[in-house]
Enzyme design. Structure first.
Site, short mmCIF file in Angstrom:
data_model
loop_
_atom_site.label_atom_id
_atom_site.label_comp_id
_atom_site.label_asym_id
_atom_site.label_seq_id
_atom_site.Cartn_x
_atom_site.Cartn_y
_atom_site.Cartn_z
N GLY A 15 0.83 -1.20 0.00
CA GLY A 15 0.00 0.00 0.00
C GLY A 15 0.87 1.26 0.00
CB VAL A 37 6.43 -10.00 0.46
CG1 VAL A 37 5.61 -11.27 0.60
CG2 VAL A 37 7.90 -10.33 0.19
CG HIS A 46 -8.28 -1.19 2.32
ND1 HIS A 46 -9.44 -1.28 1.58
CD2 HIS A 46 -8.60 -0.49 3.43
CE1 HIS A 46 -10.42 -0.66 2.23
NE2 HIS A 46 -9.94 -0.18 3.36
CB VAL A 48 -6.71 1.64 -4.27
CG1 VAL A 48 -5.36 1.24 -4.81
CG2 VAL A 48 -7.56 0.41 -3.94
CB SER A 49 -10.45 1.84 -0.28
OG SER A 49 -10.47 0.64 -1.01
CD GLU A 51 -14.63 6.80 -0.15
OE1 GLU A 51 -15.13 5.75 -0.58
OE2 GLU A 51 -15.25 7.58 0.62
CG PHE A 120 -11.15 15.75 6.37
CD1 PHE A 120 -11.69 15.99 5.12
CD2 PHE A 120 -10.82 14.44 6.70
CE1 PHE A 120 -11.90 14.94 4.22
CE2 PHE A 120 -11.02 13.40 5.82
CZ PHE A 120 -11.57 13.65 4.57
CD1 TRP A 159 4.46 -14.12 -4.31
CD2 TRP A 159 5.95 -15.14 -2.97
NE1 TRP A 159 5.38 -14.75 -5.11
CE2 TRP A 159 6.31 -15.38 -4.32
CE3 TRP A 159 6.76 -15.67 -1.96
CZ2 TRP A 159 7.43 -16.14 -4.67
CZ3 TRP A 159 7.87 -16.41 -2.30
CH2 TRP A 159 8.20 -16.65 -3.65
CD GLN A 234 -11.14 7.21 13.05
OE1 GLN A 234 -10.74 7.22 11.90
NE2 GLN A 234 -10.79 8.13 13.93
CG HIS A 236 -15.76 7.18 8.68
ND1 HIS A 236 -16.89 7.85 8.25
CD2 HIS A 236 -14.71 7.83 8.14
CE1 HIS A 236 -16.52 8.87 7.48
NE2 HIS A 236 -15.20 8.88 7.40
CG LEU A 246 -15.27 6.02 3.80
CD1 LEU A 246 -15.63 6.25 5.26
CD2 LEU A 246 -13.78 6.22 3.58
CD GLU A 249 -13.96 13.43 8.84
OE1 GLU A 249 -13.22 14.32 9.25
OE2 GLU A 249 -14.04 12.31 9.36
NE ARG A 280 -12.81 10.22 9.90
CZ ARG A 280 -11.92 9.78 9.03
NH1 ARG A 280 -11.13 8.76 9.35
NH2 ARG A 280 -11.81 10.34 7.85
CG HIS A 349 -12.67 4.36 8.47
ND1 HIS A 349 -12.74 4.00 7.13
CD2 HIS A 349 -11.92 5.49 8.50
CE1 HIS A 349 -12.09 4.88 6.40
NE2 HIS A 349 -11.56 5.78 7.21
CE1 TYR A 350 -5.40 4.33 10.04
CE2 TYR A 350 -5.46 4.66 12.42
CZ TYR A 350 -4.76 4.62 11.23
OH TYR A 350 -3.41 4.87 11.24
NE ARG A 384 -7.10 7.37 10.72
CZ ARG A 384 -7.80 7.81 9.67
NH1 ARG A 384 -7.50 8.97 9.10
NH2 ARG A 384 -8.81 7.12 9.20
#
Length: 570
Positions: A15, A37, A46, A48-49, A51, A120, A159, A234, A236, A246, A249, A280, A349-350, A384
Site C-alpha cells: 500500500g 511481498v 486497500h 486505493v480505497s 477517499e 475535515f 505471496w 475508529q 467512521h 465508506l 468525511e 469521528r 474504519h481504522y 485519529r
C-alpha cells in the site's frame, strides 16, 4: 528442501507506506535488492480505497500553521498521542505533498491553480489535500508509477507471508507461500519493513477490503514484538447501508448535513462549534445516542441508521468533488445523493493500534521497522483525525525506507541461517492448519467472530459485554476450525482464509483485553460504565505481548512535550 529467495530489504505490504518505503530505499541505494511481498496484486492494496484527503499545512500565507496542525492532532487524539511524533508528521508532510505533485499526482486545484484543500473533522483550518474523492487511488497510482523507475525493486505479488525468522535479537528473513503455486519459501533478508495495513476485518460491519486481516500484526506478535493500543478502534460515522462501504468525511467537509428523524442537524447538541466536522469518535457517539433515544431511522435491513443529506450541494458539485461516492451510493444502495438522502451508520474504519514502534518506526526487534496502519508510533493516540492516516503512511514510509538502507549498509552477515525455525513454521501451518481435521466450518466461525466484535466492542462498550465477548472468542477458538477442505496447491483461498482466521483470533483477544483493562473513556474507546477520561490512572499506552496461554499486558508512557491534557471540547 524448502525453496529459498534472498533480498537485502523485504517490505511486507504494497500500500502507500510500503511503496513509499520502497521508493525511498531505491533512491538512496540503487544497488540493494528490494522485495515487496504482498498477498494481493499491488494496486489491489486497500490504500486505493482512501477517499477524502491527505492532511498537510500548505497555506501558511493564508493563516494555517504547523503548530495548529500539531495541536489539532494531539487534541483529536484525546491527549494520548506522543507529541514528538505528531510534530514530526506535521513538519514533514508539506514536503511530501509537493513531492507527490512532482511525481505526477493529479491533486484537485483551486481556481488560482494552487493545490486544493477541504475541511475535515477536528481541524481548525481546511488542510485535507484532495483529488476529487479518490485520493488513495491516485496516490497509489503515482507511487506505483514512480516505483517503475527503479530496477532494484521486485514484486512478489500474491505471496502470503506467514512468519518472521530471527535469532532472538535481530531479523533474518520471513517465510511465505507463493499463492499461485502453493510453494512454501524461506525469504532471507537483512531488514524488514512491515506495512501490511489495518485489521478492520475483525468486525463484520467494516469499510475495509476483505483482505484487511491482521496477518502482519500477528506475524510481529509471534516474533516477540508488542502490539500497542489495540483497544482503540475508529468507527467512521458514515458507512453506507447495507454494505458498510465508506462515504468520505469529505462529503461533510463539502457541506453535507447529518439528520435525525425530526429533520434536525443533531450535531449542534454535541459539538456546537464544529457540528458535522467534529472528530469521528464524537460524531459516531452522537449518532448512536440519537438512535438509542429513538431519533434514528430503521433501515430496510432492520438496523438503525441516521441520514446524510448532500442534496443542497447540487448535482454539479457532487459530480466534481464527490463523484466516487455518488457512484458507490447508486451501485450499492440504489440512491443518488443529488436527489436522495443516504442511510448511514458508524462503521469500523481504522485501528489506532498496531505494532509498537518508536518515533522512527523501529520495532523492538533489530532490523525490523513498521509503517502505516500496521504500525503504532502513537501519532494518533486514542482517536485519529481524518486525512492524517494517508499522511502517516507517506511520512513513515519515507523514514523507514531510509533508515532500513542505513542499517543494511552496515550489516554483518556472520550469523548462520536457522533452518529449524523454518521447519517449525512449515509444520505449524501445514500440519496445524492445512492437514488439520475438524467439523467446525471455518467460514461460519469467522462470521461469528466478527459478529461478536461488532456486538460487544462497538462504539459504546461496557464490562459485561467486553467480558462476554472475550469468553465467546475463546470458546470459538477452541472449536475444530483449523482444517482446509480444498487440497489444491494453486490459489487455495480456503487455505489462506483459514490462515487469516488464525491470526484474527490472537489479535481480537488483544483488542478485547485492552478494552476490558482500560476502565475509562478516551477517544474512540467509550465505556458507558466509566464515562470519564481518567488521566491519573490511564494516561498511558497499552502493550500486549504474545503468550500461548493469554497475552501479557503491560503499559508504556505517553510522550508529552508542549500540551498538557485538558478537557476536549468542540
Amino acid at each position: 528442501m524448502v525453496e529459498s529467495l534472498e533480498f537485502d530489504l523485504i517490505i511486507c505490504g504494497s500500500g502507500l507506506a510500503g511503496l513509499r518505503a520502497a521508493i525511498e530505499a531505491a533512491r538512496k541505494n540503487s544497488k540493494i535488492k528490494i522485495g515487496i511481498v504482498s498477498k494481493l496484486q499491488v494496486m489491489r492494496s486497500h490504500s486505493v480505497s482512501a477517499e477524502g484527503g491527505t492532511a498537510a499545512v500548505l497555506f501558511e500565507d493564508e493563516g494555517d500553521t504547523i503548530e495548529s496542525h500539531i495541536y489539532d492532532t494531539v487534541k483529536g487524539s484525546d491527549f494520548l498521542a506522543d507529541q514528538d511524533v505528531a510534530e514530526r508528521l506535521c513538519v514533514e508532510m508539506p514536503k511530501e505533498i509537493y513531492q507527490l505533485d512532482h511525481w505526477g499526482m493529479p491533486w484537485s486545484r483551486r481556481k488560482d491553480g494552487r493545490i486544493g484543500q477541504r475541511n475535515f473533522g477536528g481541524y481548525s483550518f481546511p488542510r485535507a489535500t484532495y483529488a476529487s474523492d479518490k485520493v488513495g487511488f491516485f496516490e497509489m497510482q503515482t507511487l506505483y508509477d514512480t516505483c517503475q523507475k527503479f530496477e532494484n525493486i521486485e514484486y512478489l505479488n500474491e505471496w502470503f507471508a506467514t512468519s518472521i525468522i530471527h535469532d532472538g535479537k535481530r531479523f533474518m528473513g520471513i517465510t511465505a507461500i507463493e499463492l499461485s503455486s502453493g510453494t512454501f519459501y524461506s525469504v532471507k533478508g537483512k531488514a524488514l519493513i512491515i506495512a501490511t495495513g489495518g485489521a478492520g476485518r475483525l468486525y463484520s460491519f467494516s469499510t475495509y477490503a476483505l483482505s484487511s486481516t491482521p496477518d502482519g500484526l500477528d506475524m510481529a506478535l509471534r516474533a516477540g514484538m508488542a502490539l500497542k493500543d489495540m483497544e482503540f478502534v475508529q468507527f467512521h460515522p458514515t458507512g453506507i447501508l447495507p454494505s458498510g462501504i465508506l462515504i468520505t468525511e469529505g462529503a461533510r467537509g463539502e457541506g453535507g448535513y447529518l439528520l435525525n428523524n425530526k429533520g434536525e442537524r443533531f450535531m449542534k447538541k454535541y459539538a456546537g462549534e464544529k457540528m458535522e466536522l467534529a472528530p469521528r469518535d464524537i460524531v459516531s457517539r452522537a449518532m448512536m445516542t440519537e438512535m438509542s433515544e429513538g431519533r434514528g431511522f430503521k433501515h430496510e435491513t432492520g438496523v438503525n441508521c441516521m441520514k446524510l443529506d448532500l442534496r443542497h450541494l447540487g448535482d454539479e458539485k457532487i459530480k466534481e468533488k464527490l463523484g466516487g461516492i455518488r457512484e458507490i451510493s447508486i451501485k450499492f444502495s440504489g440512491l443518488d445523493p443529488s436527489t436522495d438522502i443516504l442511510d448511514v451508520r458508524p462503521v469500523c474504519h481504522y485501528m489506532m493500534g498496531g505494532i509498537h514502534t518508536d518515533i522512527d518506526g523501529a520495532t523492538e526487534l533489530q532490523g525490523v521497522w513498521a509503517a502505516g496502519e500496521a504500525a503504532c508510533n502513537s501519532v494518533h493516540g486514542s482517536n485519529r483525525l481524518g486525512a492524517n492516516s494517508t499522511s502517516e503512511c507517506i511520512v513513515w514510509g519515507k523514514i523507514t525506507g531510509s533508515l532500513a538502507v542505513d542499517y543494511i549498509e552496515k550489516y554483518d552477515s556472520s550469523t548462520s541461517w536457522p533452518h529449524h525455525l523454518v521447519a517449525a513454521e512449515e509444520k505449524r501451518i501445514y500440519d496445524g492448519i492445512f492437514r488439520g481435521n475438524g467439523d467446525a466450518n471455518p467460514y461460519e466461525v469467522k462470521q461469528e467472530l466478527t459478529d461478536v466484535m461488532n456486538d460487544k466492542a462497538y462504539v459504546f462498550r461496557n464490562e459485561k459485554n467486553l467480558v462476554e465477548g472475550l469468553k465467546k472468542i475463546r470458546q470459538l477458538k477452541e472449536q475444530t476450525w483449523k482444517h482446509v477442505d480444498d487440497k489444491a496447491n494453486e490459489y487455495n483461498t480456503n487455505f489462506s482464509n483459514v490462515m487469516e482466521l488464525d491470526s484474527m483470533f490472537r489479535v481480537a483477544e488483544i483488542v478485547l483485553l485492552g478494552a476490558i483493562n482500560r476502565k475509562e473513556s478516551r477517544g474512540a474507546h467509550a465505556r458507558t460504565d466509566y464515562p470519564k477520561r481518567d488521566d491519573a490512572n490511564f494516561l498511558h499506552h497499552t502493550l500486549a505481548y504474545y503468550d500461548p496461554q493469554e497475552p501479557i499486558m503491560k503499559t508504556h508512557p505517553v510522550t508529552i512535550t508542549k500540551y498538557q491534557p485538558v478537557e476536549r471540547k468542540y
